[in-house]
Design an enzyme around this catalytic site. Sequence first.
Site, PDB file in Angstrom:
ATOM      1  N   ASP A  19       0.795  -1.227   0.000  1.00 40.76           N
ATOM      2  CA  ASP A  19       0.000   0.000   0.000  1.00 40.76           C
ATOM      3  C   ASP A  19       0.831   1.281   0.000  1.00 40.76           C
ATOM      4  O   ASP A  19       0.373   2.323   0.467  1.00 40.76           O
ATOM      5  CB  ASP A  19      -0.931  -0.006   1.216  1.00 40.76           C
ATOM      6  CG  ASP A  19      -0.172  -0.288   2.514  1.00 40.76           C
ATOM      7  OD1 ASP A  19       1.057  -0.104   2.527  1.00 40.76           O
ATOM      8  OD2 ASP A  19      -0.807  -0.687   3.506  1.00 40.76           O
TER       9      ASP A  19
ATOM     10  N   GLU B 255      -1.050  -8.868  -1.263  1.00 43.25           N
ATOM     11  CA  GLU B 255      -1.568  -8.241  -0.025  1.00 43.25           C
ATOM     12  C   GLU B 255      -2.761  -7.343  -0.372  1.00 43.25           C
ATOM     13  O   GLU B 255      -2.881  -6.205   0.081  1.00 43.25           O
ATOM     14  CB  GLU B 255      -0.474  -7.446   0.702  1.00 43.25           C
ATOM     15  CG  GLU B 255      -0.763  -7.181   2.159  1.00 43.25           C
ATOM     16  CD  GLU B 255       0.367  -6.426   2.841  1.00 43.25           C
ATOM     17  OE1 GLU B 255       1.369  -7.061   3.217  1.00 43.25           O
ATOM     18  OE2 GLU B 255       0.260  -5.193   2.984  1.00 43.25           O
TER      19      GLU B 255
ATOM     20  N   GLU C 291      -1.901   5.157   3.181  1.00 44.01           N
ATOM     21  CA  GLU C 291      -1.936   3.752   2.747  1.00 44.01           C
ATOM     22  C   GLU C 291      -3.353   3.245   2.473  1.00 44.01           C
ATOM     23  O   GLU C 291      -3.562   2.429   1.569  1.00 44.01           O
ATOM     24  CB  GLU C 291      -1.251   2.855   3.787  1.00 44.01           C
ATOM     25  CG  GLU C 291       0.266   3.051   3.890  1.00 44.01           C
ATOM     26  CD  GLU C 291       0.677   4.244   4.731  1.00 44.01           C
ATOM     27  OE1 GLU C 291      -0.196   4.906   5.335  1.00 44.01           O
ATOM     28  OE2 GLU C 291       1.888   4.532   4.796  1.00 44.01           O
TER      29      GLU C 291
ATOM     30  N   HIS D  20       6.774   4.485  12.602  1.00 42.68           N
ATOM     31  CA  HIS D  20       7.132   5.378  11.495  1.00 42.68           C
ATOM     32  C   HIS D  20       5.942   6.022  10.788  1.00 42.68           C
ATOM     33  O   HIS D  20       6.123   6.749   9.800  1.00 42.68           O
ATOM     34  CB  HIS D  20       7.943   4.603  10.452  1.00 42.68           C
ATOM     35  CG  HIS D  20       7.144   3.544   9.741  1.00 42.68           C
ATOM     36  ND1 HIS D  20       6.317   3.840   8.683  1.00 42.68           N
ATOM     37  CD2 HIS D  20       7.033   2.218   9.941  1.00 42.68           C
ATOM     38  CE1 HIS D  20       5.743   2.719   8.265  1.00 42.68           C
ATOM     39  NE2 HIS D  20       6.152   1.724   9.016  1.00 42.68           N
TER      40      HIS D  20
ATOM     41  N   ARG E  26       3.044   8.105   9.022  1.00 44.77           N
ATOM     42  CA  ARG E  26       2.851   9.524   8.719  1.00 44.77           C
ATOM     43  C   ARG E  26       1.749  10.167   9.558  1.00 44.77           C
ATOM     44  O   ARG E  26       1.871  11.302   9.988  1.00 44.77           O
ATOM     45  CB  ARG E  26       2.481   9.691   7.238  1.00 44.77           C
ATOM     46  CG  ARG E  26       3.648  10.027   6.340  1.00 44.77           C
ATOM     47  CD  ARG E  26       3.182  10.259   4.900  1.00 44.77           C
ATOM     48  NE  ARG E  26       4.203  10.937   4.123  1.00 44.77           N
ATOM     49  CZ  ARG E  26       5.297  10.379   3.646  1.00 44.77           C
ATOM     50  NH1 ARG E  26       5.545   9.109   3.883  1.00 44.77           N
ATOM     51  NH2 ARG E  26       6.158  11.085   2.942  1.00 44.77           N
TER      52      ARG E  26
ATOM     53  N   HIS F 111      13.512   4.277  12.251  1.00 41.34           N
ATOM     54  CA  HIS F 111      13.300   4.508  10.812  1.00 41.34           C
ATOM     55  C   HIS F 111      14.084   5.758  10.382  1.00 41.34           C
ATOM     56  O   HIS F 111      14.253   6.694  11.167  1.00 41.34           O
ATOM     57  CB  HIS F 111      11.792   4.713  10.608  1.00 41.34           C
ATOM     58  CG  HIS F 111      11.336   4.666   9.185  1.00 41.34           C
ATOM     59  ND1 HIS F 111      11.609   5.657   8.276  1.00 41.34           N
ATOM     60  CD2 HIS F 111      10.602   3.739   8.513  1.00 41.34           C
ATOM     61  CE1 HIS F 111      11.063   5.342   7.111  1.00 41.34           C
ATOM     62  NE2 HIS F 111      10.451   4.179   7.225  1.00 41.34           N
TER      63      HIS F 111
HETATM   64  C1  UD1 Z   1       6.957   4.548   3.400  1.00 38.65           C
HETATM   65  C2  UD1 Z   1       5.518   4.273   2.954  1.00 38.65           C
HETATM   66  C3  UD1 Z   1       4.772   3.534   4.060  1.00 38.65           C
HETATM   67  C4  UD1 Z   1       5.530   2.301   4.509  1.00 38.65           C
HETATM   68  C5  UD1 Z   1       6.949   2.670   4.893  1.00 38.65           C
HETATM   69  C6  UD1 Z   1       7.750   1.445   5.223  1.00 38.65           C
HETATM   70  C7  UD1 Z   1       4.356   5.868   1.504  1.00 38.65           C
HETATM   71  C8  UD1 Z   1       3.739   7.199   1.385  1.00 38.65           C
HETATM   72  N1  UD1 Z   1       4.857   5.547   2.702  1.00 38.65           N
HETATM   73  O1  UD1 Z   1       6.897   5.448   4.493  1.00 38.65           O
HETATM   74  O2  UD1 Z   1       3.497   3.148   3.584  1.00 38.65           O
HETATM   75  O3  UD1 Z   1       4.864   1.742   5.618  1.00 38.65           O
HETATM   76  O4  UD1 Z   1       7.570   3.339   3.776  1.00 38.65           O
HETATM   77  O5  UD1 Z   1       8.905   1.772   5.919  1.00 38.65           O
HETATM   78  O6  UD1 Z   1       4.427   5.162   0.528  1.00 38.65           O
HETATM   79  N2  UD1 Z   1      14.541   7.657   4.318  1.00 38.65           N
HETATM   80  C9  UD1 Z   1      15.906   7.527   4.138  1.00 38.65           C
HETATM   81  N3  UD1 Z   1      16.394   6.320   3.681  1.00 38.65           N
HETATM   82  C10 UD1 Z   1      15.594   5.250   3.446  1.00 38.65           C
HETATM   83  C11 UD1 Z   1      14.215   5.386   3.651  1.00 38.65           C
HETATM   84  C12 UD1 Z   1      13.700   6.590   4.074  1.00 38.65           C
HETATM   85  O7  UD1 Z   1      16.665   8.450   4.338  1.00 38.65           O
HETATM   86  O8  UD1 Z   1      16.098   4.198   3.051  1.00 38.65           O
HETATM   87  C13 UD1 Z   1      14.005   8.954   4.772  1.00 38.65           C
HETATM   88  C14 UD1 Z   1      14.114  10.029   3.673  1.00 38.65           C
HETATM   89  O9  UD1 Z   1      14.339  11.267   4.285  1.00 38.65           O
HETATM   90  C15 UD1 Z   1      12.713   9.973   3.044  1.00 38.65           C
HETATM   91  C16 UD1 Z   1      11.875   9.742   4.290  1.00 38.65           C
HETATM   92  O10 UD1 Z   1      12.613   8.811   5.077  1.00 38.65           O
HETATM   93  O11 UD1 Z   1      12.406  11.158   2.358  1.00 38.65           O
HETATM   94  C17 UD1 Z   1      10.479   9.245   4.037  1.00 38.65           C
HETATM   95  O12 UD1 Z   1      10.432   8.119   3.158  1.00 38.65           O
HETATM   96  P1  UD1 Z   1       8.997   7.731   2.483  1.00 38.65           P
HETATM   97  O13 UD1 Z   1       9.166   6.485   1.696  1.00 38.65           O
HETATM   98  O14 UD1 Z   1       8.409   8.908   1.824  1.00 38.65           O
HETATM   99  O15 UD1 Z   1       8.077   7.472   3.744  1.00 38.65           O
HETATM  100  P2  UD1 Z   1       8.139   6.369   4.872  1.00 38.65           P
HETATM  101  O16 UD1 Z   1       7.751   7.045   6.130  1.00 38.65           O
HETATM  102  O17 UD1 Z   1       9.394   5.638   4.784  1.00 38.65           O
HETATM  103  N1  UDP Z   2      12.397  -4.548   9.536  1.00 35.98           N
HETATM  104  C1  UDP Z   2      13.770  -4.641   9.315  1.00 35.98           C
HETATM  105  N2  UDP Z   2      14.611  -3.867  10.062  1.00 35.98           N
HETATM  106  C2  UDP Z   2      14.155  -3.007  11.027  1.00 35.98           C
HETATM  107  C3  UDP Z   2      12.754  -2.895  11.219  1.00 35.98           C
HETATM  108  C4  UDP Z   2      11.903  -3.683  10.449  1.00 35.98           C
HETATM  109  O1  UDP Z   2      14.222  -5.410   8.459  1.00 35.98           O
HETATM  110  O2  UDP Z   2      14.984  -2.339  11.670  1.00 35.98           O
HETATM  111  C5  UDP Z   2      11.481  -5.355   8.691  1.00 35.98           C
HETATM  112  C6  UDP Z   2      10.394  -6.112   9.419  1.00 35.98           C
HETATM  113  O3  UDP Z   2      10.811  -7.404   9.807  1.00 35.98           O
HETATM  114  C7  UDP Z   2       9.279  -6.163   8.377  1.00 35.98           C
HETATM  115  C8  UDP Z   2       9.479  -4.877   7.590  1.00 35.98           C
HETATM  116  O4  UDP Z   2      10.798  -4.441   7.844  1.00 35.98           O
HETATM  117  O5  UDP Z   2       9.442  -7.256   7.504  1.00 35.98           O
HETATM  118  C9  UDP Z   2       8.480  -3.829   8.023  1.00 35.98           C
HETATM  119  O6  UDP Z   2       8.816  -2.606   7.472  1.00 35.98           O
HETATM  120  P1  UDP Z   2       8.197  -1.237   7.956  1.00 35.98           P
HETATM  121  O7  UDP Z   2       7.805  -1.341   9.384  1.00 35.98           O
HETATM  122  O8  UDP Z   2       9.169  -0.175   7.583  1.00 35.98           O
HETATM  123  O9  UDP Z   2       6.949  -1.043   7.020  1.00 35.98           O
HETATM  124  P2  UDP Z   2       5.404  -1.478   7.091  1.00 35.98           P
HETATM  125  O10 UDP Z   2       5.366  -2.949   7.249  1.00 35.98           O
HETATM  126  O11 UDP Z   2       4.778  -0.734   8.223  1.00 35.98           O
HETATM  127  O12 UDP Z   2       4.854  -1.006   5.797  1.00 35.98           O
END
Ligand code: UD1
Ligand code: UDP
Length: 388
Positions: free
Chosen positions: A107, A129, A143, A219, A221, A252
């Site tokens: 999502d 999913e 999401e 994490h 939003r 995160h």
């Molecule tokens: C995103 C997804 C969320 C999912 C989550 C899993 C959307 C809108 N959000 O949220 O559904 O649950 O991923 O973790 O699709 N960043 C880094 N390095 C990384 C990843 C993130 O620096 O490897 C930082 C960056 O500043 C980036 C920010 O996190 O701009 C947000 O990343 P983004 O993918 O927009 O949102 P998440 O909160 O990670």
């Molecule tokens: N996970 C990981 N390292 C971490 C935290 C989570 O590998 O430090 C894994 C976790 O086992 C799961 C996935 O990341 O499989 C979940 O990701 P996240 O919580 O970022 O996203 P969501 O599932 O909420 O979309």
Amino acid sequence: MTRTSSQDSRPCRVAVLFGTRPEAVKLAPVLAEIGKHGETLAARVIVTAQHRQMLDQVLKLFSIVPHHDLNVMRPNQDLFQITSRMLEGLGPILREEAPDLLLVQGDTTTVFVGALASYYLRIPVGHVEAGLRTGDKFSPYPEELNRKLTGALTDLHFAPTEVSRQNLLREGVLDSSIFVTGNPVIDALLATVREDYTFQETQLARACASGRVVLVTAHRRESFGKPFRGICQGLRRIADVADDIQVVYPVHLNPNIREPARELLGGHERIHLLDPLDYEPFVQLMARSTLILTDSGGVQEEAPSLGKPVLVLRDTTERPEGLEAGTVRLVGTDPDRIHGEASRLLTDAGAHQAMARAVNPYGDGRASELIVKAILDWWGSGNRPTPR
Ligand code: UD1
Ligand code: UDP
């Protein structure tokens, strides 16, 4: 979507698209399964890199080398930026690849934009999913709408459970396009968890050896700002419930989370703020935890299979299966509630025991097999998976 019989004589080209850590974890076993059917299926891997470092951690672990990488991530990106960058980037790649099916999972914005781009090019979409719903369009945000919109664009719906199938049927999705498969997150988990694992990370090894681990991830939003500050205030108090408690929180990389986490949780000797862990040590840490607090979707699915009690730091969940099984409880973001519920589980062995039962609502590790069987059936070379 109707296909012609002439297509059946060549391998089905499946473009597998993902962008964030959880999508990669959940699609890695599907890719491995596709790889077993080289004569009938040919996978092409496209990553948006909506996440960069956290995606690369998973790509490396599962030895996945993308054919295309949009590299869209920017620090503190907003929804407009990622949506438009991905849509523009995906057009030419999907035109060039011209896959027979685009496979997405979950999502995130990557999923919704991938499905939309495919629709513009009349490419059929398979959604892993599928059918998770809270019914509240702002929880989780964005999401809930990402998955609803993706559902409207999808041809093959891979629902993890009967609950998610029923959600799709209520929205008018054709029964014949829904396959109840379980969730490949469990395939990945069962292939990774090991009793004999030794942590290479000193801080983790020390925390596990020093007492009871309370594992935290957060994490979302919709929690940015006051709700997340509430979560942190509750967590700080949990660390003081008993002096053997070790709160381990791999934070995160989102700056909206990292900054308040550091401010409100830093400086406590039994709260360990870490960088995101590689999936392998993270899974072993889950398996060694006494209690897990999380707002993660994936962790809500994994923890019940490991028999770990979970307190969900959200007001809603699209994953009611763990609630029904009694291993997951919603506690929201109020610090008193978080502290109260956690403290009860950490001081009352009976209450903990009642929640610490291994259940497998998301399958037994065969989801990828069932998803691939359904794709083969659709392509005309295999058998429909047995409904469960
Ligand atoms: C995103 C997804 C969320 C999912 C989550 C899993 C959307 C809108 N959000 O949220 O559904 O649950 O991923 O973790 O699709 N960043 C880094 N390095 C990384 C990843 C993130 O620096 O490897 C930082 C960056 O500043 C980036 C920010 O996190 O701009 C947000 O990343 P983004 O993918 O927009 O949102 P998440 O909160 O990670
Ligand atoms: N996970 C990981 N390292 C971490 C935290 C989570 O590998 O430090 C894994 C976790 O086992 C799961 C996935 O990341 O499989 C979940 O990701 P996240 O919580 O970022 O996203 P969501 O599932 O909420 O979309």
